[in-house]
Design an enzyme around this catalytic site. Sequence first.
Site, mmCIF file in Angstrom:
data_model
loop_
_atom_site.group_PDB
_atom_site.id
_atom_site.type_symbol
_atom_site.label_atom_id
_atom_site.label_comp_id
_atom_site.label_asym_id
_atom_site.label_seq_id
_atom_site.Cartn_x
_atom_site.Cartn_y
_atom_site.Cartn_z
ATOM 1 N N ALA A 63 0.819 -1.211 0.000
ATOM 2 C CA ALA A 63 0.000 0.000 0.000
ATOM 3 C C ALA A 63 0.854 1.263 0.000
ATOM 4 O O ALA A 63 0.381 2.337 0.366
ATOM 5 C CB ALA A 63 -0.934 -0.009 1.200
ATOM 6 N N HIS B 239 -4.135 -10.254 8.173
ATOM 7 C CA HIS B 239 -2.825 -10.190 7.529
ATOM 8 C C HIS B 239 -2.085 -11.527 7.560
ATOM 9 O O HIS B 239 -1.346 -11.852 6.627
ATOM 10 C CB HIS B 239 -1.970 -9.112 8.197
ATOM 11 C CG HIS B 239 -2.310 -7.724 7.780
ATOM 12 N ND1 HIS B 239 -3.413 -7.054 8.267
ATOM 13 C CD2 HIS B 239 -1.708 -6.872 6.911
ATOM 14 C CE1 HIS B 239 -3.460 -5.856 7.724
ATOM 15 N NE2 HIS B 239 -2.440 -5.717 6.898
ATOM 16 N N HIS C 167 8.804 -4.750 2.593
ATOM 17 C CA HIS C 167 8.493 -4.410 1.200
ATOM 18 C C HIS C 167 9.708 -4.737 0.341
ATOM 19 O O HIS C 167 10.267 -3.876 -0.342
ATOM 20 C CB HIS C 167 8.088 -2.939 1.083
ATOM 21 C CG HIS C 167 6.814 -2.622 1.810
ATOM 22 N ND1 HIS C 167 5.573 -2.777 1.235
ATOM 23 C CD2 HIS C 167 6.593 -2.182 3.084
ATOM 24 C CE1 HIS C 167 4.633 -2.438 2.106
ATOM 25 N NE2 HIS C 167 5.222 -2.088 3.242
ATOM 26 N N GLY D 33 -5.680 -11.632 12.366
ATOM 27 C CA GLY D 33 -6.386 -12.701 11.689
ATOM 28 C C GLY D 33 -6.685 -12.413 10.234
ATOM 29 O O GLY D 33 -7.274 -13.251 9.547
ATOM 30 N N HIS E 94 6.063 -6.294 9.640
ATOM 31 C CA HIS E 94 4.906 -7.136 9.292
ATOM 32 C C HIS E 94 5.324 -8.438 8.587
ATOM 33 O O HIS E 94 5.092 -8.627 7.394
ATOM 34 C CB HIS E 94 3.850 -6.377 8.512
ATOM 35 C CG HIS E 94 4.306 -5.502 7.378
ATOM 36 N ND1 HIS E 94 5.142 -5.919 6.358
ATOM 37 C CD2 HIS E 94 3.994 -4.213 7.088
ATOM 38 C CE1 HIS E 94 5.321 -4.938 5.498
ATOM 39 N NE2 HIS E 94 4.637 -3.895 5.928
ATOM 40 N N ALA F 14 -4.060 -2.621 3.070
ATOM 41 C CA ALA F 14 -3.609 -1.256 3.329
ATOM 42 C C ALA F 14 -3.651 -0.961 4.822
ATOM 43 O O ALA F 14 -4.520 -0.254 5.317
ATOM 44 C CB ALA F 14 -4.468 -0.267 2.562
ATOM 45 N N ALA G 55 4.299 -8.545 2.284
ATOM 46 C CA ALA G 55 5.157 -7.720 1.423
ATOM 47 C C ALA G 55 6.624 -8.157 1.483
ATOM 48 O O ALA G 55 7.525 -7.342 1.646
ATOM 49 C CB ALA G 55 5.018 -6.243 1.773
ATOM 50 N N ARG H 215 12.660 -24.934 -1.374
ATOM 51 C CA ARG H 215 13.875 -24.849 -2.177
ATOM 52 C C ARG H 215 14.338 -23.408 -2.385
ATOM 53 O O ARG H 215 15.396 -23.174 -2.954
ATOM 54 C CB ARG H 215 13.656 -25.518 -3.548
ATOM 55 C CG ARG H 215 13.627 -27.035 -3.485
ATOM 56 C CD ARG H 215 13.692 -27.652 -4.873
ATOM 57 N NE ARG H 215 12.532 -27.298 -5.684
ATOM 58 C CZ ARG H 215 11.403 -28.013 -5.702
ATOM 59 N NH1 ARG H 215 11.274 -29.094 -4.929
ATOM 60 N NH2 ARG H 215 10.401 -27.643 -6.474
ATOM 61 N N ASP I 264 0.054 -1.781 12.761
ATOM 62 C CA ASP I 264 0.070 -1.247 11.390
ATOM 63 C C ASP I 264 -1.254 -0.549 11.105
ATOM 64 O O ASP I 264 -1.756 -0.542 9.977
ATOM 65 C CB ASP I 264 0.330 -2.363 10.372
ATOM 66 C CG ASP I 264 0.786 -1.834 9.005
ATOM 67 O OD1 ASP I 264 1.096 -0.628 8.913
ATOM 68 O OD2 ASP I 264 0.803 -2.619 8.043
#
Length: 436
Positions: free
Chosen positions: A195, A306, A250, A304, A271, A363, A275, A282, A329
């Site tokens: 986001a 993310h 990210h 619950g 997080h 987001a 991202a 492997r 977040d």
Amino acid sequence: MSGERHSDDEKVEQLELNIQLPGSGDSAQAAPPEEDSPAAIRFVNARIVTPGGVIARGSCVVSGGRIVSVRSDDTAGIDAEDGAGKSVDIQVVDANQGWLLPGFVDVHVHGGMGADFMDAGKPGVLETIAKFHGSHGSTSMLATTMTATHDMIGGVLEAVWAYRQRSRMPGAASGASIEGVHLEGPFISPQWPGAQNPDHIALPRTDWLEDWEARYPGLIRQLTLAPEREGALETIAWLRANGITAALGHTDASYEEVLAAVGAGLNHAVHTFNAMTPLHHRKPGTAGAVLGTDAITAEVIADGIHVHPGAVKLLAKVKNEGNLVLVTDAMSAAGLGDGDYFLGDLPVKVEGGVALTQGGALAGSRLTMDEGFRFLVRQVGLSIERASHAASAAPARQAGIYGETGSIEPGKRADLALLDEELELRGVWAAGRKIG
């Protein structure tokens, strides 16, 4: 500590701390109270989570905004003394065998109650966010920015710096303490913007950081970047040399690139699972490196949405050395209902409690720290102690504020959250002042 929740009839070990009030001859002394300091408080009949374990039936005395005594009995008198040994009146709070925890520390939060930290220069924005999250147990937080232009980020830093000067005035603060800033971007991967606005993504610029640190010394507490990007390793080394948490997020980094970044000083992941390159047997990717590297402290958004509870449980099993961090977040929709919002300069729609960009990326969240704490206990199965550590001590250490807050110990700031036996909040105190 165990990763399993204590059953209701489990006997919690009694701890005898033998800590005396200031002026009684004990070596532990609280800081002298400040002018216009809050009233003295004695919490009684509480299950107190301390660094040494849980006190099954204890009392905690607060005076001058500081914790001055923690006991494993309720035999102390109803009078207290301030840091100068002067007798003061005291308010008694009966916990009714509820839980007295250190106040929560949120190192990754973008806003709440309609306000966004990217608008920090607008009147009332910082106060609104601090008061809202304070009412949900957060007593300390890092104002978290978005990927934005140099000038936009600089404006947030300037506004938070000025706010912190004002909030140090007696009686000024009325919510969570904004301890500094977490820069989430702009040095992230174009492959994993989530986001974040891809138009503002930039390669790491240590010169920007040097300028900001010179202007606002100590304000930047954490920076999130993609460690595989050109110049990232040098930036990570600079961050760590200046006492700033170097976090990955990210990112399109491989397992090997993350390990190289750890060698340069990388010590945190934002997080986790979101991202970043996923775990494959492997090709373990970023997620595999985070799971397998003790030097990386891992954030988790425990809502619950993310991350599946099973994945949070896996993360908690491998991050069992005090290196699991609960974050919200949260974005501006936290505390409000479904509708249209902004996260930074990107439009976001919240439907059914889930915040999504126009492109369908998650987001941020509408989570609060008390909700996340309950999720860790009820859905993941962590003990009260361990969930408390993830919500308070671990993030306080990462933010460099554990000497002041994050645990219930004499001399520390009286940042406290009182929960009932069902883990619902009964009250929150920041530096001894009740929020709300």
